[in-house]
Design an enzyme around this catalytic site. Sequence first.
Site, PDB file in Angstrom:
ATOM      1  N   CYS A 174     -11.267  -1.002  10.855  1.00 21.14           N
ATOM      2  CA  CYS A 174     -11.228  -0.219   9.943  1.00 21.14           C
ATOM      3  C   CYS A 174     -11.930   0.169   8.748  1.00 21.14           C
ATOM      4  O   CYS A 174     -12.740  -0.900   8.689  1.00 21.14           O
ATOM      5  CB  CYS A 174      -9.701  -0.194   9.570  1.00 21.14           C
ATOM      6  SG  CYS A 174      -8.899   1.446   9.012  1.00 21.14           S
ATOM      7  N   ARG A 188       0.625  -1.412   0.111  1.00 21.09           N
ATOM      8  CA  ARG A 188      -0.078  -0.025  -0.113  1.00 21.09           C
ATOM      9  C   ARG A 188       0.788   1.317  -0.060  1.00 21.09           C
ATOM     10  O   ARG A 188       1.796   1.302   0.690  1.00 21.09           O
ATOM     11  CB  ARG A 188      -0.952  -0.048   1.333  1.00 21.09           C
ATOM     12  CG  ARG A 188      -2.107  -0.877   1.167  1.00 21.09           C
ATOM     13  CD  ARG A 188      -3.274  -0.364   0.594  1.00 21.09           C
ATOM     14  NE  ARG A 188      -3.865  -1.693  -0.152  1.00 21.09           N
ATOM     15  CZ  ARG A 188      -4.894  -1.505  -0.962  1.00 21.09           C
ATOM     16  NH1 ARG A 188      -5.225  -0.252  -1.317  1.00 21.09           N
ATOM     17  NH2 ARG A 188      -5.542  -2.315  -1.497  1.00 21.09           N
ATOM     18  N   HIS A 247      -7.794  -5.917   7.452  1.00 21.90           N
ATOM     19  CA  HIS A 247      -6.858  -6.068   6.487  1.00 21.90           C
ATOM     20  C   HIS A 247      -6.165  -7.530   6.353  1.00 21.90           C
ATOM     21  O   HIS A 247      -5.127  -7.855   5.718  1.00 21.90           O
ATOM     22  CB  HIS A 247      -5.553  -5.254   7.057  1.00 21.90           C
ATOM     23  CG  HIS A 247      -5.560  -3.771   6.912  1.00 21.90           C
ATOM     24  ND1 HIS A 247      -5.772  -2.818   7.923  1.00 21.90           N
ATOM     25  CD2 HIS A 247      -5.904  -3.039   5.869  1.00 21.90           C
ATOM     26  CE1 HIS A 247      -6.248  -1.589   7.331  1.00 21.90           C
ATOM     27  NE2 HIS A 247      -6.398  -1.909   6.041  1.00 21.90           N
TER      28      HIS A 247
HETATM   29  N1  GLN Z   1     -13.003   6.450   6.986  1.00 19.72           N
HETATM   30  C1  GLN Z   1     -11.938   5.987   6.597  1.00 19.72           C
HETATM   31  C2  GLN Z   1     -12.122   4.668   5.883  1.00 19.72           C
HETATM   32  O1  GLN Z   1     -13.212   3.769   6.133  1.00 19.72           O
HETATM   33  C3  GLN Z   1     -10.932   5.526   7.629  1.00 19.72           C
HETATM   34  C4  GLN Z   1      -9.709   4.934   7.161  1.00 19.72           C
HETATM   35  C5  GLN Z   1      -8.567   5.293   8.142  1.00 19.72           C
HETATM   36  O2  GLN Z   1      -8.785   5.142   9.240  1.00 19.72           O
HETATM   37  N2  GLN Z   1      -7.337   4.919   7.713  1.00 19.72           N
HETATM   38  O3  GLN Z   1     -11.517   4.252   4.722  1.00 19.72           O
HETATM   39 ZN    ZN Z   2      -8.682   3.002  10.453  1.00 20.62          ZN
END
Ligand code: GLN
Ligand code: ZN
Length: 763
Positions: free
Chosen positions: A735, A522, A703
């Site tokens: 996330c 990434r 992830h």
């Molecule tokens: N709102 C963002 C997403 O959902 C948050 C990303 C992050 O925390 N890096 O992608």
């Molecule tokens: Zn995040």
Amino acid sequence: MTVLSHILGFPRIGLHRELKKSLENYWNGQCNKNDLLKIGRQLRMRHWQQQKDIGIDLIPVGDFAWYDHVLTNSFMVNNIPDRHRNYAGNDNVDIDLLFFVARGGYNNYKESIAASDMIKWFNTNYHYIVPEFVFGQKFELKWIQLLDEVDEALSLGYNVKPVLLGPLTYLWLGKTKGNKFNKLLLLDSLLLVYKEILEKLAKKGISWVQIDEPILVLELPNEWKEIFYHAYFQFKDNIQLLLTTYFDSISHQIDVIREIPVQGIHVDCTIKDNDLSVIHKKLPSNWLLSAGVINGRNIWCSDLYSCFKQLSLLTSNREIWVGSSCSLLHSPIDLSNEVKLNKEIKNQLAFAIQKCKELVMLRTALNEINDTQYQHALQQYSIHKCPRLNPSIIRDELVEVRLENIISTKHHRKHPYEIRKIVQKEYFKLPILPITTIGSFPQTEEIRKMRLDFKSGRLDYYLYCVNIRKYIKKIILEQENIGLDVLVHGEIERNDMVEYFSEHLNGFIFTQNGWIQSYGSRCVKPPIIIGDVSRRDNKEITVKWINYAQSLTNKPVKGMLTGPITIMSWSFCREDINPKIISLQIASAIQDEVMDLENAGINIIQIDEPAFRESLPLKISAWSKYLKWAVESFKVCSSLAKDSTQIHTHMCYSEFSDIIDIIVELDADVITIEASRSNLDILECFKEIKNFNSIGPGIYDVHSSVIPSVEYFTKRLYKIFKYISIERLWVNPDCGLKTRSWREVIHSLTNMVQAVKKMRKNI
Ligand code: GLN
Ligand code: ZN
């Protein structure tokens, strides 16, 4: 004494992100292992040759990594978690196992195996794979990538300086598994492996090794400070070691450092406290001093003439190298590839290649001290490359006046959380354990292509909007089907959470190819902040899309914003402007956006601050100053919101335990926080804090390609209950979902909702 030039490391991802692309092809089965290995070899060779062509004297080898250099180090010392090692049922330590540790997956019995934890590398946005240590563990030399690459570079005739992550930093960065124990108990076994490597390098004719011990800039506990002597004493006759520090000053520790039996030190001279003349006086006279004068983390040209004047006072008394402040891993590769930048600004920028050129110019002038033409060239460079930017491009009086007001006001929500909570409960009527996501949904090839077509003018604005709406509709429908309680619009219009906002703000410019590795394959392309920040034409940035999403459903749709600290930290900032000012200016723009969302009837607004923790100064003694304006910046964004507007924030991939009470101070109504990779360790802290608002500890790792089962979610929930009372608890992934496939997302979220629904019945 001749001055030499070197850098601490070169970006490994490739000018056209070749490494990223071939990694992803390999993972998707679109290329084989040999193709991948070949790309790696080509990239290393290209980067070595580029440095040599420019005139860099010592070429770093060992800066290349297939995923992350800390993970490479774990493999080198054969520190591989059992759950990963045993996946294939054999003892093959190969590149597939390395990816398995980094990314998780399924073992031979179809059981899902979690990846190792991943957190940010010091105060950068680069993520490393956290080493895991168990009591009584022994290390041995296993993965000899470093030695192979040294051979590779030697055979091509380069003047090689191997780069090795130091044993103490390596131990410090890892975490213990099972019963807690003192990691230093493992040191002796680890040192044996390091000793063996250093001996092997010496046999190859290597004279200097760059051994990275960036923890020396931290305020270390005594036990750790003292052990440096013991550790390095073991290597004392092997080879010359350049003890390498970066990201902060070493002045607080210089008395400890000068006793360590090494032959040289590298210091980060972009840090004010690292005063070279003071350090020079305190160091043993026979030590080499490597001055990291070229900023490896920013993109502005260096004031070479000032560097020259400072260093020329030292060169007759001590062996000096000039270098980048840190690895150029944190810098884009080549400015000459940027054809769209404003000429005046481009003239003041330097990427990795240009930084190497700066080093060579500086070195040459220092070596030819009696030939004034070289000094003259530096003087000209400083005048032309480092003028203040043209004020008409960068200043905005209105913004500056507003900033004065912002600074002189205290920013608080109208009522405390306990009151807001009641208003919001009545307003939203959410079930217990409300379920939501962090914002983004899968960013498919199709979506990326559509955005690119729009950007390049192949797709007109009208059709672009029609398309975005189509995707938003799908995302809303899917979320309703799955049964989530608070929906999101999916963020498909955003290439990146920082770039998207900055494209709608004054004061920012953008590169075409300024990619930086964030983790694994990434990359991010940080914008550059050149001047005063405000919303472009004072126009809303997100309202139209969120509004559309809200029009499709009776459930609340959360407005998604990126917070000021994150926008600032993930951009390249001017070095001559106080970060507090930049951050408060961005905060004012976000405040406007919050107000516009609220006025449009959006009553749940999330302000993401994933960079909040990583931007903390490395020295604890400097925290309170930073935290004061960082917290203030967040509160500027949210303070004008009505009681009934529910403010969320989200943070991830950092060590939060030491700033939990600060996170509480942000006074967000709901905090969603990444916690699953670290097996919910963070929950321990919430047990002690009584006065926090609502919280959604990330319940699974987005992830990883593993799809967690209903049982997995149920177990997790029971575990979380032990720490957080049910009425404060939200349920969400850890996330955004943008890197996942739709199949994975639907499957995982459905299981998550199922588990919660069952749980609600039981409670
Ligand atoms: N709102 C963002 C997403 O959902 C948050 C990303 C992050 O925390 N890096 O992608
Ligand atoms: Zn995040």
